[in-house]
Design a protein around this motif. Sequence first.
Motif, PDB file in Angstrom:
ATOM      1  N   GLN A 212      51.226   0.114  13.069  1.00  0.00           N
ATOM      2  CA  GLN A 212      49.734   0.193  12.438  1.00  0.00           C
ATOM      3  C   GLN A 212      49.239  -0.533  12.032  1.00  0.00           C
ATOM      4  OE1 GLN A 212      50.738   2.325   8.933  1.00  0.00           O
ATOM      5  NE2 GLN A 212      49.027   3.767   8.595  1.00  0.00           N
ATOM      6  N   LYS A 215      46.960  -1.708  14.889  1.00  0.00           N
ATOM      7  CA  LYS A 215      46.213  -0.918  14.935  1.00  0.00           C
ATOM      8  C   LYS A 215      44.438  -0.794  13.680  1.00  0.00           C
ATOM      9  CE  LYS A 215      48.366   2.432  17.513  1.00  0.00           C
ATOM     10  NZ  LYS A 215      49.360   3.939  17.369  1.00  0.00           N
ATOM     11  N   SER A 216      44.854  -1.258  12.858  1.00  0.00           N
ATOM     12  CA  SER A 216      43.803  -1.692  11.951  1.00  0.00           C
ATOM     13  C   SER A 216      43.152  -2.826  12.194  1.00  0.00           C
ATOM     14  CB  SER A 216      44.122  -1.454  10.041  1.00  0.00           C
ATOM     15  OG  SER A 216      45.261  -2.648  10.206  1.00  0.00           O
ATOM     16  N   ALA A 219      40.633  -1.620  14.599  1.00  0.00           N
ATOM     17  CA  ALA A 219      40.112  -0.478  14.248  1.00  0.00           C
ATOM     18  C   ALA A 219      38.479  -1.121  13.914  1.00  0.00           C
ATOM     19  CB  ALA A 219      40.235   0.352  13.740  1.00  0.00           C
ATOM     20  N   LYS A 247      36.384   5.690   8.051  1.00  0.00           N
ATOM     21  CA  LYS A 247      36.603   5.216   8.926  1.00  0.00           C
ATOM     22  C   LYS A 247      37.382   3.894   9.094  1.00  0.00           C
ATOM     23  CE  LYS A 247      37.812   3.750  13.432  1.00  0.00           C
ATOM     24  NZ  LYS A 247      37.217   3.568  15.352  1.00  0.00           N
ATOM     25  N   HIS A 248      36.062   2.878   8.462  1.00  0.00           N
ATOM     26  CA  HIS A 248      35.931   1.855   8.151  1.00  0.00           C
ATOM     27  C   HIS A 248      36.750   1.832   6.721  1.00  0.00           C
ATOM     28  CE1 HIS A 248      35.480  -2.543   8.863  1.00  0.00           C
ATOM     29  NE2 HIS A 248      34.490  -2.882   7.351  1.00  0.00           N
ATOM     30  N   THR A 250      39.087   3.424   5.373  1.00  0.00           N
ATOM     31  CA  THR A 250      40.462   3.546   5.671  1.00  0.00           C
ATOM     32  C   THR A 250      40.652   2.023   5.930  1.00  0.00           C
ATOM     33  OG1 THR A 250      39.902   5.989   5.747  1.00  0.00           O
ATOM     34  CG2 THR A 250      42.009   5.428   6.798  1.00  0.00           C
ATOM     35  N   ASN A 251      40.748   1.939   7.138  1.00  0.00           N
ATOM     36  CA  ASN A 251      41.468   0.757   7.923  1.00  0.00           C
ATOM     37  C   ASN A 251      41.292  -0.845   7.246  1.00  0.00           C
ATOM     38  OD1 ASN A 251      42.117   1.965  10.695  1.00  0.00           O
ATOM     39  ND2 ASN A 251      39.889   1.982  10.982  1.00  0.00           N
TER      40      ASN A 251
END
Length: 515
Positions: A212, A215-216, A219, A247-248, A250-251
């Motif tokens: 995870q 992936k972050s 992103a 989204k930004h 959150t990551n």
Amino acid sequence: MLTILFLSAILLLSVWILLEKLKSRYFILSLAKRVQTEDGSPLEEKVFVVPGKTRFGNSFDILQVTPSMLFKFMRNAHSKSNGKSYLLYYFFGVMYNVVRAEDVDEIVQSTKLITKNVVYDLIRPFLGEGLLISTDQTWHFRRKLLTPAFHFNVLQNFLDIFKEESQKLSKVLQKQMNVELELKQIIPKFMLNNICETALGVQLDDVVEGAQYRKSIHAIEEVIVERFGNPLLYLEPYFYLFGSYRKHVTNLQIAHAFSSRIIERKREQFKQQQSKSVDDYGRKKRYAMLDTLLAAEDDGLIDHQGICDEVNTFMFEGYDTTSTCLTFTLLMLALHEDVQERCFEELQHFSNDDSDLTVFDYNNLTYMECVIKESLRLFPSVPFFGRICTEECVVNGLILPKGTQINIHAFDIMRDPRHFPNPSEFQPDRFLPHNTLNRHPFAFIPFSAGQRNCIGQKFAILEIKVMLVSVLRNFKLLPVTRLEDVIFEYGLVLRTQNSVKLMVTSRQQQQSRTL
């Protein structure tokens, strides 16, 4: 009615932000305040001014461009300049784009030009005041603090980890022989594991959130590149309304929470190891990066947030750049069978068992290092780096007003035919010792140069060599992707829009057939 009020509010907010920007150190210029020459000679004698599409200079030339379009824009600007460094004029400032090794000298050796430019502000929410972005006393202190963490003695301790990851990569390739391999789906995992286990002392594969976290990071960088290619998204209201803001965030939360947990876990291990802070000869131990930071925290020299910023910086910078370098090096070896075989022949002078190889052995792989450098010359992992004039400066005979943005385009500098004849050709022999004697010291700058050069460049070269040795001993690389089909993208790291692919076959089987 509500829609009109909403749009009016957005417009007023945008105007207010623009006015505030006018006061800030990044946007204090106007088109009326132009660059002049120190000796009063015509500006065109020293630098090329790229004509804009409108009377607002180049302000709208890159509006809503994609990363690949931005790459082409910069290459076209360089082409128009006929080899000169060039100026771009924007509504709120000037950008001095350096494409000549001779023009780099005064910038990278200046004690005043150490502050990174506006592009790096896009990374600040992620990396904070890490070594890449920080300046002045913060940067000087942390650079001095962390330099010993990449000492030769520390790198020796990393060697076994590099070898383990190279073996894991070979096992993956073994299972996928004679099929097309998409390198960006394979390489990054191992390079990220390397930086985490060496600099942080933590194996990502052993942590549930590892996948995870990877992936972050990807992103986060995608959003940074998105904003980089669209100047409107530099403004927070537009980014909030029309960009990938949520989204930004959150990551960012995922990445920051993960690094904080890792630091806490390492902090407990560090406390248990502190009882032996000297080696068997009574000398003070040299710590790896995170251990060094934790030791500084105990001395009250850095806080938890500072440690997080540095960890995030090295995670981001330390694996994506090496992944890019290894990917392009493998591609060029696949496309140039003679070079690949020459690298393999060089390996025959060393032990056939990789576990026996020492750092000295890897350092003696002279031709392989030439191959890596030539790959970096053609495809620098970081294609440009930036500075800003925090006060009026005289650089290369130009009077640059306060707030001038400076971009040093390593991509163009290292393809200058004056220093590298036939610059588009892959010729590793360029970096043999006798061919580098009279070369300009700043003609080859894949790791930047001067006091803000990359602290981890020896780490990166050693890591890539270990991976290449393992791959070339076991496999022959066959081309799939053609270089002419590659579409490059401009970002913080050089990327390709399309996949870079190759195939591998068993070297042992091929040798058996030959015999």
